[in-house]
Write a protein that holds these residues in place. Structure first.
Motif, PDB file in Angstrom:
ATOM      1  N   GLN A 139       0.841  -1.198   0.000  1.00 46.77           N
ATOM      2  CA  GLN A 139       0.000   0.000   0.000  1.00 46.77           C
ATOM      3  C   GLN A 139       0.870   1.239   0.000  1.00 46.77           C
ATOM      4  O   GLN A 139       1.855   1.324   0.746  1.00 46.77           O
ATOM      5  N   HIS A 140       0.473   2.216  -0.829  1.00 44.23           N
ATOM      6  CA  HIS A 140       1.239   3.450  -0.939  1.00 44.23           C
ATOM      7  C   HIS A 140       0.300   4.640  -0.881  1.00 44.23           C
ATOM      8  O   HIS A 140      -0.810   4.609  -1.429  1.00 44.23           O
ATOM      9  N   ARG A 141       0.757   5.694  -0.226  1.00 39.19           N
ATOM     10  CA  ARG A 141       0.047   6.959  -0.231  1.00 39.19           C
ATOM     11  C   ARG A 141       0.486   7.725  -1.468  1.00 39.19           C
ATOM     12  O   ARG A 141       1.688   7.980  -1.668  1.00 39.19           O
ATOM     13  N   VAL A 142      -0.471   8.087  -2.315  1.00 40.37           N
ATOM     14  CA  VAL A 142      -0.120   8.691  -3.600  1.00 40.37           C
ATOM     15  C   VAL A 142      -0.983   9.915  -3.873  1.00 40.37           C
ATOM     16  O   VAL A 142      -2.038  10.121  -3.266  1.00 40.37           O
ATOM     17  N   ILE A 143      -0.502  10.717  -4.815  1.00 41.56           N
ATOM     18  CA  ILE A 143      -1.279  11.811  -5.393  1.00 41.56           C
ATOM     19  C   ILE A 143      -1.454  11.493  -6.873  1.00 41.56           C
ATOM     20  O   ILE A 143      -0.500  11.544  -7.649  1.00 41.56           O
ATOM     21  N   PRO A 144      -2.657  11.119  -7.289  1.00 48.84           N
ATOM     22  CA  PRO A 144      -2.871  10.830  -8.710  1.00 48.84           C
ATOM     23  C   PRO A 144      -2.984  12.125  -9.525  1.00 48.84           C
ATOM     24  O   PRO A 144      -3.555  13.116  -9.068  1.00 48.84           O
ATOM     25  N   VAL A 145      -2.452  12.081 -10.720  1.00 46.51           N
ATOM     26  CA  VAL A 145      -2.641  13.153 -11.693  1.00 46.51           C
ATOM     27  C   VAL A 145      -3.309  12.538 -12.916  1.00 46.51           C
ATOM     28  O   VAL A 145      -2.781  11.599 -13.517  1.00 46.51           O
ATOM     29  N   GLU A 146      -4.480  13.050 -13.265  1.00 44.80           N
ATOM     30  CA  GLU A 146      -5.215  12.568 -14.423  1.00 44.80           C
ATOM     31  C   GLU A 146      -5.104  13.585 -15.548  1.00 44.80           C
ATOM     32  O   GLU A 146      -5.130  14.794 -15.306  1.00 44.80           O
ATOM     33  N   ALA A 147      -5.003  13.076 -16.759  1.00 46.49           N
ATOM     34  CA  ALA A 147      -4.817  13.977 -17.901  1.00 46.49           C
ATOM     35  C   ALA A 147      -5.586  13.466 -19.115  1.00 46.49           C
ATOM     36  O   ALA A 147      -5.750  12.261 -19.313  1.00 46.49           O
ATOM     37  N   SER A 148      -6.045  14.418 -19.917  1.00 46.93           N
ATOM     38  CA  SER A 148      -6.689  14.117 -21.194  1.00 46.93           C
ATOM     39  C   SER A 148      -5.888  14.774 -22.308  1.00 46.93           C
ATOM     40  O   SER A 148      -5.094  15.693 -22.071  1.00 46.93           O
ATOM     41  N   VAL A 149      -6.113  14.302 -23.532  1.00 51.74           N
ATOM     42  CA  VAL A 149      -5.298  14.718 -24.675  1.00 51.74           C
ATOM     43  C   VAL A 149      -6.180  15.348 -25.741  1.00 51.74           C
ATOM     44  O   VAL A 149      -7.251  14.838 -26.067  1.00 51.74           O
ATOM     45  N   ASN A 150      -5.702  16.468 -26.284  1.00 50.72           N
ATOM     46  CA  ASN A 150      -6.368  17.105 -27.419  1.00 50.72           C
ATOM     47  C   ASN A 150      -5.373  17.198 -28.572  1.00 50.72           C
ATOM     48  O   ASN A 150      -4.478  18.051 -28.563  1.00 50.72           O
ATOM     49  N   PRO A 151      -5.467  16.314 -29.578  1.00 50.50           N
ATOM     50  CA  PRO A 151      -4.535  16.368 -30.715  1.00 50.50           C
ATOM     51  C   PRO A 151      -4.820  17.568 -31.602  1.00 50.50           C
ATOM     52  O   PRO A 151      -5.962  17.805 -31.981  1.00 50.50           O
ATOM     53  N   LEU A 152      -3.768  18.311 -31.949  1.00 47.34           N
ATOM     54  CA  LEU A 152      -3.947  19.550 -32.716  1.00 47.34           C
ATOM     55  C   LEU A 152      -3.404  19.482 -34.130  1.00 47.34           C
ATOM     56  O   LEU A 152      -4.027  20.014 -35.060  1.00 47.34           O
ATOM     57  N   ALA A 153      -2.247  18.880 -34.326  1.00 41.40           N
ATOM     58  CA  ALA A 153      -1.635  18.891 -35.668  1.00 41.40           C
ATOM     59  C   ALA A 153      -0.633  17.754 -35.768  1.00 41.40           C
ATOM     60  O   ALA A 153      -0.062  17.305 -34.773  1.00 41.40           O
ATOM     61  N   GLY A 154      -0.431  17.285 -37.016  1.00 37.72           N
ATOM     62  CA  GLY A 154       0.549  16.248 -37.283  1.00 37.72           C
ATOM     63  C   GLY A 154       0.021  14.835 -37.151  1.00 37.72           C
ATOM     64  O   GLY A 154       0.774  13.880 -37.341  1.00 37.72           O
ATOM     65  N   PHE A 155      -1.257  14.677 -36.844  1.00 39.51           N
ATOM     66  CA  PHE A 155      -1.857  13.358 -36.667  1.00 39.51           C
ATOM     67  C   PHE A 155      -2.530  12.905 -37.949  1.00 39.51           C
ATOM     68  O   PHE A 155      -3.114  13.713 -38.676  1.00 39.51           O
ATOM     69  N   ARG A 156      -2.497  11.606 -38.203  1.00 38.39           N
ATOM     70  CA  ARG A 156      -3.276  11.053 -39.294  1.00 38.39           C
ATOM     71  C   ARG A 156      -4.753  11.088 -38.894  1.00 38.39           C
ATOM     72  O   ARG A 156      -5.093  10.936 -37.721  1.00 38.39           O
ATOM     73  N   PRO A 157      -5.646  11.297 -39.863  1.00 40.36           N
ATOM     74  CA  PRO A 157      -7.068  11.403 -39.536  1.00 40.36           C
ATOM     75  C   PRO A 157      -7.599  10.236 -38.717  1.00 40.36           C
ATOM     76  O   PRO A 157      -8.392  10.421 -37.791  1.00 40.36           O
ATOM     77  N   ARG A 158      -7.163   9.024 -39.007  1.00 41.37           N
ATOM     78  CA  ARG A 158      -7.682   7.861 -38.290  1.00 41.37           C
ATOM     79  C   ARG A 158      -7.134   7.755 -36.859  1.00 41.37           C
ATOM     80  O   ARG A 158      -7.624   6.953 -36.069  1.00 41.37           O
ATOM     81  N   GLN A 159      -6.093   8.545 -36.542  1.00 41.07           N
ATOM     82  CA  GLN A 159      -5.516   8.516 -35.202  1.00 41.07           C
ATOM     83  C   GLN A 159      -6.208   9.472 -34.232  1.00 41.07           C
ATOM     84  O   GLN A 159      -6.122   9.294 -33.016  1.00 41.07           O
ATOM     85  N   ILE A 160      -6.878  10.481 -34.753  1.00 40.18           N
ATOM     86  CA  ILE A 160      -7.338  11.589 -33.920  1.00 40.18           C
ATOM     87  C   ILE A 160      -8.325  11.143 -32.850  1.00 40.18           C
ATOM     88  O   ILE A 160      -8.191  11.486 -31.666  1.00 40.18           O
ATOM     89  N   ASP A 161      -9.333  10.354 -33.225  1.00 39.65           N
ATOM     90  CA  ASP A 161     -10.337   9.938 -32.244  1.00 39.65           C
ATOM     91  C   ASP A 161      -9.707   9.120 -31.121  1.00 39.65           C
ATOM     92  O   ASP A 161     -10.065   9.279 -29.941  1.00 39.65           O
ATOM     93  N   GLY A 162      -8.781   8.235 -31.468  1.00 37.01           N
ATOM     94  CA  GLY A 162      -8.123   7.426 -30.450  1.00 37.01           C
ATOM     95  C   GLY A 162      -7.350   8.266 -29.454  1.00 37.01           C
ATOM     96  O   GLY A 162      -7.393   8.008 -28.237  1.00 37.01           O
ATOM     97  N   TRP A 163      -6.652   9.286 -29.941  1.00 41.82           N
ATOM     98  CA  TRP A 163      -5.913  10.167 -29.036  1.00 41.82           C
ATOM     99  C   TRP A 163      -6.874  10.973 -28.165  1.00 41.82           C
ATOM    100  O   TRP A 163      -6.603  11.182 -26.980  1.00 41.82           O
ATOM    101  N   ARG A 164      -7.970  11.427 -28.727  1.00 43.62           N
ATOM    102  CA  ARG A 164      -8.920  12.209 -27.944  1.00 43.62           C
ATOM    103  C   ARG A 164      -9.563  11.388 -26.830  1.00 43.62           C
ATOM    104  O   ARG A 164      -9.924  11.919 -25.785  1.00 43.62           O
TER     105      ARG A 164
END
Length: 232
Positions: free
Chosen positions: A164-189
């Motif tokens: 057992q560990h005492r932790v501070i979680p950090v949660e993050a989300s991703v917004n792809p802006l440029a350089g991604f292939r069209p089929r990759q965008i939804d997966g990153w989002r």
């Protein structure tokens, strides 16, 4: 020298890789970090791959400013490298793949950005500061530009490697802006990132979880001295 942090990586429950992370913040106004990756298990048997990521930069009381970034990799049949250089005056990032300029991302989106490893260090700094505010991280990895929105959650207890560990979680989300292939965008989002930092003065990343529609990748600390999970 700083002690390396050793991680085991799993993808979809299968052994993926061994990862070593070195955080060097011994100089008051500079930082350096190194990551090495080596595939393991069945994935390593059929698709052996190794890589290295290096970054160095300057730090002040309120910011990190990367100065150079290099990601290189070698497989059985190929090798490659992505480098990011930063204008010392403006901070404008320029990406190069195998020595060739990458111009897929407009310059206006590359100014004032962080590389992915510096972004992890920025999350850690956010935890050390005890900030409850959200954290916006503009990231450029040499090919792609994305925004990461992160927030620290309340301290909690988690069980990692049966301890057992005492932790501070950090949660993050991703917004792809440029350089991604069209089929990759939804997966990153749809991808989410959670980092569990120790709730002490070190803020060691004990575990990193990336969950996306295509895969779940988990990096878990294997050994960090006597106060963290450790296996021989």
């Amino acid at each position: 020298p700083p002690e390396p942090l050793l991680y085991e990586g799993y993808m979809g429950g299968l052994r993926l890789a061994d990862v070593t992370l070195v955080l060097d913040e011994q100089q008051p106004e500079r930082y350096e970090s190194l990551v090495t990756i080596q595939t393991r298990g069945l994935i390593g048997l059929f698709a052996s791959w190794s890589g290295e990521i290096m970054v160095n930069g300057e730090r002040s009381a309120d910011s990190l400013r990367p100065r150079s970034f290099l990601r290189s990799w070698v497989s059985r049949s190929k090798s490659g490298a992505i480098e990011i250089t930063y204008d010392p005056e403006t901070g404008l990032a320029a990406g190069f793949e195998d020595g060739h300029p990458n111009e897929d991302v407009d310059a206006s989106l590359r100014n004032g950005t962080l590389d992915p490893l510096s972004a992890l260090l920025a999350m850690r700094r956010h935890v050390l500061e005890g900030s409850a505010d959200s954290l916006s991280l503009p990231i450029y990895d040499g090919k792609r530009r994305l925004d990461v929105e992160a927030r620290s959650l309340a301290e909690t207890d988690v069980v990692i490697r049966r301890l057992q560990h005492r932790v501070i979680p950090v949660e993050a989300s991703v917004n792809p802006l440029a350089g991604f292939r069209p089929r990759q965008i939804d997966g990153w989002r749809e991808a989410t990132l959670t980092v569990y930092f120790t709730a002490d003065s070190r803020a060691v990343p004990l575990q990193i979880r990336v969950i996306s529609p295509s895969a779940t990748v988990i990096l878990t600390l294997r050994c960090d001295g006597p106060t963290a999970p450790c296996q021989g």
